[in-house]
Design an enzyme around this catalytic site. Structure first.
Site, PDB file in Angstrom:
ATOM      1  N   LYS A 276       0.785  -1.099  -0.018  1.00 28.62           N
ATOM      2  CA  LYS A 276      -0.003   0.026   0.007  1.00 28.62           C
ATOM      3  C   LYS A 276       0.785   1.349   0.182  1.00 28.62           C
ATOM      4  CE  LYS A 276      -1.601   1.619   3.973  1.00 28.62           C
ATOM      5  NZ  LYS A 276      -1.194   2.840   4.588  1.00 28.62           N
ATOM      6  N   ASN A 277       1.826   1.232   1.103  1.00 27.90           N
ATOM      7  CA  ASN A 277       2.589   2.617   1.164  1.00 27.90           C
ATOM      8  C   ASN A 277       3.486   3.065   0.027  1.00 27.90           C
ATOM      9  OD1 ASN A 277       1.094   3.149   3.334  1.00 27.90           O
ATOM     10  ND2 ASN A 277       2.569   2.543   4.874  1.00 27.90           N
TER      11      ASN A 277
ATOM     12  N   ARG B  53      -3.781  11.130   4.585  1.00 27.04           N
ATOM     13  CA  ARG B  53      -2.784  11.685   4.774  1.00 27.04           C
ATOM     14  C   ARG B  53      -1.653  11.596   3.625  1.00 27.04           C
ATOM     15  NH1 ARG B  53      -2.029  14.057   9.613  1.00 27.04           N
ATOM     16  NH2 ARG B  53      -0.144  14.264   9.216  1.00 27.04           N
TER      17      ARG B  53
ATOM     18  N   CYS C 181      -4.556  12.874  13.541  1.00 27.68           N
ATOM     19  CA  CYS C 181      -4.854  11.526  13.147  1.00 27.68           C
ATOM     20  C   CYS C 181      -5.376  10.836  14.411  1.00 27.68           C
ATOM     21  CB  CYS C 181      -3.509  11.337  12.695  1.00 27.68           C
ATOM     22  SG  CYS C 181      -2.763   9.666  13.049  1.00 27.68           S
TER      23      CYS C 181
ATOM     24  N   ARG D  72       0.316  14.386  13.631  1.00 29.00           N
ATOM     25  CA  ARG D  72       1.434  13.773  12.547  1.00 29.00           C
ATOM     26  C   ARG D  72       1.683  15.050  11.661  1.00 29.00           C
ATOM     27  NH1 ARG D  72      -0.759   8.653   9.859  1.00 29.00           N
ATOM     28  NH2 ARG D  72       0.813   8.654   8.866  1.00 29.00           N
ATOM     29  N   PRO D  73       2.739  15.899  12.112  1.00 24.96           N
ATOM     30  CA  PRO D  73       3.006  17.213  11.404  1.00 24.96           C
ATOM     31  C   PRO D  73       3.601  17.026  10.001  1.00 24.96           C
ATOM     32  CG  PRO D  73       4.731  16.808  13.040  1.00 24.96           C
ATOM     33  CD  PRO D  73       3.684  15.598  13.279  1.00 24.96           C
TER      34      PRO D  73
ATOM     35  N   LEU E 271       8.426  19.186   8.075  1.00 21.07           N
ATOM     36  CA  LEU E 271       9.610  18.754   7.062  1.00 21.07           C
ATOM     37  C   LEU E 271       9.302  19.081   5.650  1.00 21.07           C
ATOM     38  CD1 LEU E 271      10.810  15.783   9.319  1.00 21.07           C
ATOM     39  CD2 LEU E 271      11.579  18.265   9.494  1.00 21.07           C
TER      40      LEU E 271
ATOM     41  N   ASP F 209       4.236   0.181  12.425  1.00 21.57           N
ATOM     42  CA  ASP F 209       3.081  -0.536  11.751  1.00 21.57           C
ATOM     43  C   ASP F 209       2.807  -1.783  12.011  1.00 21.57           C
ATOM     44  OD1 ASP F 209       2.653   2.119  10.630  1.00 21.57           O
ATOM     45  OD2 ASP F 209       3.403   1.480   8.548  1.00 21.57           O
TER      46      ASP F 209
END
Ligand code: EPU
Length: 422
Positions: free
Chosen positions: A22-23, A92, A116, A121-122, A125, A306
């Site tokens: 998925k990611n 996100r 979240c 979850r900034p 960056l 995860d």
């Protein structure tokens, strides 16, 4: 909203094929916004986050065609550079369109992702890196509005290693003027898969698979075809399903090297493992006692955050006390009270949990709160005596391709029940 009704206590046995990551898919799909033409991604998982990304890309003018795990996505006619709130609030990873849109079109308007399920979850960056590359960024009405007539190569060093920021800035840098150096870059396999796809598109990237990436901008990129890597988190989840049901399972189409940290911990728990090129065999059929094994999550190649919730479910029936610490997300423990409803004995202490193993879990109704938390509840349900109902499994459908079919094919008893009140 669907729920799962699981009758626990069946040892899982047999072969199961792991889906595409998925990611990695969620990074590769928006990367195509950097080129103009028909791109192809094989081994794309049929999960809801991929469908959300397809909708977002459709909205930008990308023509998509998704059949038999092959996604064709044509970026020849991009008509919008706006990622609306309705997509970003669902997922996100939508923020991945920011770097490619800005770099190719000089403009992007992307909704700010909100909170979240497990805390902040900034994306500072991502934004600081783009500013270093010369972008003018303002926040207005809940949106990031980014402009740059041409991004410039820059020196970027992350204080914290970030998968998303590495992916976004690496994509942006491929079409920037000059060279971008990113240090403390993420080296997760999904980032390597993205970098390799960018190279197929004609990008110039040195240091792939290391934490120092040097990207030399080029004038344009071409469409490309690639095959997705296997999903290491789905694989790890299925292995734990085999382990905690004292089963005997064989995973096909997996990259064992991507899972080494998890395989080592599984061996430490007493499970027998054997590994071939694309296959992992796990045998827990003669395991009397699960040994308690401490885990602390860290960036790749460390133990993945995860897999933290799933490991916690596994350790809840170990013979003794173990500790699981999450050093990536300090508050990712929404599954703990739900596991305790199934009879687990777990305390949260800051960013750790102390797990007092119990001889058995007992079925109950539990609530999913996020993707990996839901996976841990399904695992616990497979091991529990009697019937467990896992409510709100739409979280699970975001990232696992029809997990119940895979589990049923190796002997689990799970029923998906559709219904509004869950
Ligand atoms: N961070 C910052 N500032 C930033 C970005 C990140 O401080 O601008 C911090 C985060 O708060 C966190 C750490 O850096 O403490 C790592 O976050 P990262 O940016 O690496 O996470 P991400 O890119 O948002 C991806 C995965 C997540 C996975 C994390 C960590 C995707 C689409 N998502 O998120 O996957 O947990 O990396 O490995 O790739 C999941 O699949 O269930 C999932 C949540």
């Amino acid at each position: 909203m669907d729920k799962f009704v699981i009758t626990g206590g069946k040892a899982l046995k047999g072969k199961v094929t792991v889906s595409g990551a998925k990611n990695a898919a969620l990074a590769i799909m928006p990367a195509a916004l950097l080129n103009s033409g028909e791109n192809v991604l094989h081994n794309t998982p049929e999960v809801n986050d991929v469908y959300t990304m397809i909708k977002l890309l459709d909205n930008l003018g990308v023509k998509t065609d998704f059949k038999d795990f092959t996604l064709k996505f044509d970026t020849s006619n991009i008509t919008s550079q706006v990622a609306p709130y309705e997509h970003v609030k669902k997922m996100r990873a939508s923020v991945y369109v920011l770097g490619p849109l800005l770099s190719r079109f000089g403009y992007a308007k992307v909704s700010l992702p909100g909170g979240c399920a497990w805390g902040p979850r900034p994306i500072n960056l991502h934004l600081e890196g783009l500013k270093k590359m010369g972008a003018d960024i303002e926040l207005d009405g809940g949106y990031i509005i980014a402009k740059a007539s041409k991004l410039q190569g820059a020196r970027i060093s992350f204080d914290v290693s970030s998968v998303g920021a590495t992916g976004n800035l690496m994509m942006a840098a491929t079409l920037a003027k000059g060279t971008t150096l990113i240090t403390n870059a993420a080296i997760e396999p999904e980032i390597t898969a993205l970098a390799e796809y960018l190279v197929k598109m004609g990008a110039k990237i040195n240091g792939i698979n290391t934490s120092v990436l040097e990207i030399q901008g080029v004038d344009e990129l071409k469409a490309a075809e690639t095959t997705n890597i296997p999903d290491r988190i789905e694989a790890g989840t299925l292995l734990i399903a085999g382990a905690l049901t004292r089963g005997n399972v064989e995973l096909m189409n997996v990259s064992p090297g991507h899972l080494n940290s998890v395989l080592v911990k599984l061996e430490d728990s007493g499970v027998k493992m054997s590994v071939d090129k694309n296959c992992i065999k796990l045998d827990a059929s003669n395991l009397d006692n699960i040994r308690p094994v401490d885990v602390s999550t860290s960036i790749y190649p460390g133990f993945p955050t995860d897999m933290q919730a799933q490991w916690t479910a596994f350790m809840s029936i170990a013979s003794g006390v173990s500790t699981v610490t999450d050093s990536i997300y300090l508050d990712r423990f929404k599954h703990v009270p739900e596991l305790n409803r199934l009879g687990a004995d777990i305390e949260i202490r800051e960013n750790s949990v102390v797990i007092h193993g119990v001889p058995r879990l007992k079925g109950a109704k539990v609530m999913s709160t996020d993707l990996r938390a839901s996976a841990s509840l399904v695992l616990a349900g497979l091991a529990a005596e009697g019937e467990t109902e896992v409510l709100r499994i739409y979280h699970l459908d975001r990232g696992y391709q029809r997990i119940e079919e895979k589990l049923i094919s190796i002997g689990a008893q799970i029923e998906r029940v559709a219904g509004a009140e869950y």
